[in-house]
Design an enzyme around this catalytic site. Sequence first.
Site, short mmCIF file in Angstrom:
data_model
loop_
_atom_site.label_atom_id
_atom_site.label_comp_id
_atom_site.label_asym_id
_atom_site.label_seq_id
_atom_site.Cartn_x
_atom_site.Cartn_y
_atom_site.Cartn_z
N HIS A 1 -2.95 2.45 -5.78
CA HIS A 1 -3.64 1.18 -5.58
C HIS A 1 -3.77 0.37 -6.86
CE1 HIS A 1 -4.99 -0.37 -1.78
NE2 HIS A 1 -5.97 -1.02 -2.37
N TYR B 1 -9.28 -11.01 -6.57
CA TYR B 1 -8.34 -11.07 -7.69
C TYR B 1 -8.45 -12.38 -8.46
CZ TYR B 1 -6.38 -7.02 -5.35
OH TYR B 1 -6.23 -5.80 -4.77
N ARG C 1 0.86 -1.18 0.00
CA ARG C 1 0.00 0.00 0.00
C ARG C 1 0.90 1.23 0.00
NH1 ARG C 1 -2.03 -3.65 3.83
NH2 ARG C 1 -4.13 -4.44 3.38
N ARG D 1 -0.91 -1.90 -6.84
CA ARG D 1 -1.15 -3.02 -5.91
C ARG D 1 -2.05 -4.06 -6.58
NH1 ARG D 1 -1.27 -4.53 -0.42
NH2 ARG D 1 -3.29 -5.19 0.40
N LYS E 1 -1.54 -1.88 7.65
CA LYS E 1 -2.94 -1.52 7.89
C LYS E 1 -3.53 -2.29 9.07
CE LYS E 1 -7.33 -1.03 5.43
NZ LYS E 1 -8.03 -1.25 4.13
N HIS F 1 -3.64 -9.15 3.80
CA HIS F 1 -5.09 -9.22 3.99
C HIS F 1 -5.41 -10.11 5.19
CE1 HIS F 1 -5.91 -8.34 -0.55
NE2 HIS F 1 -5.80 -7.23 0.14
#
Length: 291
Positions: free
Chosen positions: A231, A266, A150, A234, A175, A257
Amino acid sequence: MKLDLGSPPESGDLYNAFINALIIAGAGNGTIKLYSTAVRDFLDFINKDPRKVTSEDLNRWISSLLNREGKVKGDEVEKKRAKSVTIRYYIIAVRRFLKWINVSVRPPIPKVRRKEVKALDEIQIQKVLNACKRTKDKLIIRLLLDTGLRANELLSVLVKDIDLENNMIRVRNTKNGEERIVFFTDETKLLLRKYIKGKKAEDKLFDLKYDTLYRKLKRLGKKVGIDLRPHILRHTFATLSLKRGINVITLQKLLGHKDIKTTQIYTHLVLDDLRNEYLKAMSSSSSKTPP
């Protein structure tokens, strides 16, 4: 977020008690920042004891959120979605706060339409890299494409976090608050070695603010006719990783994640590409086959 926040105090400052409970329970920095902002906004708006809040209070607060001007960059569709996401997170935070103080009234959580995942293809990637005239710009692009970081994670990397011998970076400011390791290619290593020469271990790799990085990528993209944002790189990393054979569980760890369902977005994108290629090939072959 499953955190044990304990019980609220019978009296006193409920806001600070809630934030302290989050910190003690081990909530990530991003969660603490979001919850503190959202709950403070809510309390300032209702201007009363939150234990006496009503459904009408909640509806008025949500209405005020909807009527505020946003500060998000991008086109109107992007701005509208970003605003919806922010409001949703605010409501989730306030619901958690109200549950913690044993208030039965709960604001409904609005659904947000899933954002279309955009990724660059190999030709677009090469165009962007060719548009980079400075080592720094090319290194930023390569690192985002190699690691899937990120933007804020990339901007928090220190020189000491980089292991040139093993082609990896320790990512600390994540994050979800959990450190992770990401990797880069030998080609990127050559750029890194050149770029960090003379820098101190405690120096930031890139001394940039998010807005500066955002504008830099937009300018590079504009040169080659591509809507380039952090992004998107990413997304490109994730999509290309799956196409090249990385399994979804490994990709989940690389992307940081918590929920694998986020990563599986994805896989749908890659399946769509495969389906399109299949239909294209079958259509082409059938047109050549005599009836």
